[in-house]
Enzyme design. Structure first.
Site, PDB file in Angstrom:
ATOM      1  N   ASP A  70       0.874  -1.175   0.000  1.00 21.29           N
ATOM      2  CA  ASP A  70       0.000   0.000   0.000  1.00 21.29           C
ATOM      3  C   ASP A  70       0.909   1.222   0.000  1.00 21.29           C
ATOM      4  OD1 ASP A  70      -1.758   2.046   0.401  1.00 21.29           O
ATOM      5  OD2 ASP A  70      -2.541   1.324   2.330  1.00 21.29           O
ATOM      6  N   TYR A 167      -3.172  17.244 -11.561  1.00 20.00           N
ATOM      7  CA  TYR A 167      -2.405  16.296 -12.379  1.00 20.00           C
ATOM      8  C   TYR A 167      -1.095  16.925 -12.837  1.00 20.00           C
ATOM      9  CZ  TYR A 167      -1.401  13.025 -16.210  1.00 20.00           C
ATOM     10  OH  TYR A 167      -0.801  12.118 -17.057  1.00 20.00           O
ATOM     11  N   LYS A 171       2.943  15.736 -12.078  1.00 20.85           N
ATOM     12  CA  LYS A 171       3.911  15.414 -13.128  1.00 20.85           C
ATOM     13  C   LYS A 171       5.116  16.341 -13.066  1.00 20.85           C
ATOM     14  CE  LYS A 171       1.583  11.979 -14.611  1.00 20.85           C
ATOM     15  NZ  LYS A 171       2.044  10.620 -14.250  1.00 20.85           N
ATOM     16  N   THR A 202      -2.834   1.149 -22.743  1.00 20.34           N
ATOM     17  CA  THR A 202      -3.144   0.433 -21.514  1.00 20.34           C
ATOM     18  C   THR A 202      -4.596  -0.025 -21.538  1.00 20.34           C
ATOM     19  OG1 THR A 202      -3.860   2.444 -20.388  1.00 20.34           O
ATOM     20  CG2 THR A 202      -1.508   1.871 -20.235  1.00 20.34           C
TER      21      THR A 202
END
Length: 288
Positions: A70, A167, A171, A202
């Protein structure tokens, strides 16, 4: 004297980019630790488990070891590193790939209309990269002659607007983190860099493309397989002068052309730099 095998860790490798990278490193003959939360069955509605990835790594010629981790728990990550230390005593390649993908991430909404759980990417994406690398670093610097490699997987969202500010911040953060890892690791023979991947085929991306075929017509011709960045990483790890890339943000498609790496279908994917922009360049200044 029998040479010890290269030992790699790939985080978040139940599926997607992590799985593809793990398989490519397995094909290169490495022992690959595959981490994630999907054990007996997939989490969420996407297929894949760490056990399945590990088994395929072994089938490809490497040795796959699936370990449930985890990455939101420092204790879980620390226990995993202790296991690797007990079983091998060193790590050669660390690929920081684990990432949380919140529901609604790709919906074209202004950030104030997005759910606040977009912030989970800061924990499983940014912080997880720092914690994993900090805990694994002692195993990577133990023998400088092994010339280790740390790779943060990233993308063009680090400099262009993509999926919103949360996001983009993650990055950009892992890109800068790779540069700063390199400052401390360089004297120990370890190279650290960030690798920008293209649009990967993916499970998640394939589902999106299939759901709106007209919108994404022809997009499959510009995608990369999930194994493509792994092939680039394997080639970088074997490079006689990989240290010259340390601290940099590299585009996988461009490095593939330099290193003579092709995708699984033999194609040479094109860089998305002309469409999405340049990687960042960081100052050489060091302030302690």
């Amino acid at each position: 004297m029998i040479e010890k095998p290269r030992v790699a860790i790939v985080t978040g490798a139940s599926r997607g980019a992590g799985k593809g990278i793990a398989l490519a490193l397995g094909e290169a003959g490495m022992t690959v630790y595959v981490t994630g939360r999907s054990t007996a069955g997939p989490t969420g509605d996407l297929p894949g488990t760490i056990g399945e990835t590990a088994a395929e790594v072994t089938a490809r010629g490497g040795r796959g070891i699936g370990v449930a981790v985890d990455h939101a728990s420092d204790e879980s990550v620390a226990a995993f590193v202790e296991q690797v230390s007990a079983e091998h005593g060193y790590v050669d390649v660390l690929v920081n790939n684990v990432f949380a993908v919140p529901d609604g991430l790709t919906k074209p909404l202004p950030f104030w209309e997005q759910a606040l759980d977009m912030g989970q990417m800061f924990d499983i994406g940014l912080r997880s990269t720092y914690v994993m690398t900090a805990l694994a670093a002692p195993l990577m610097i133990a023998d400088p002659s092994r010339r280790g490699l740390v790779v943060n997987t990233s993308g063009f969202g680090g400099t262009c607007f993509m999926h919103g500010p949360a996001y983009g911040a993650v990055k950009a953060g892992v890109d800068k983190m790779a540069h700063d890892f390199a400052v401390d690791l360089q004297s120990h023979g370890v190279t650290a860099l960030s690798l920008w991947m293209g649009l990967l085929r993916t499970e998640r991306t394939s589902r999106v493309l299939a759901a709106e075929p007209e919108k994404y017509r022809g997009a499959d011709q510009t995608t990369e397989s999930p194994e493509f960045p792994g092939r680039v990483i394997a080639a970088l790890d074997a490079h006689a002068d990989k240290e010259r890339f340390t601290g940099r943000v590299l585009v996988a498609a461009e490095m593939a052309a330099i290193l003579g790496v092709a995708d699984v279908d033999g194609r040479q994917p094109a860089s998305r730099r002309p469409l999405l922009g340049d990687p960042p360049r960081f100052s050489d200044a060091v302030v302690r």
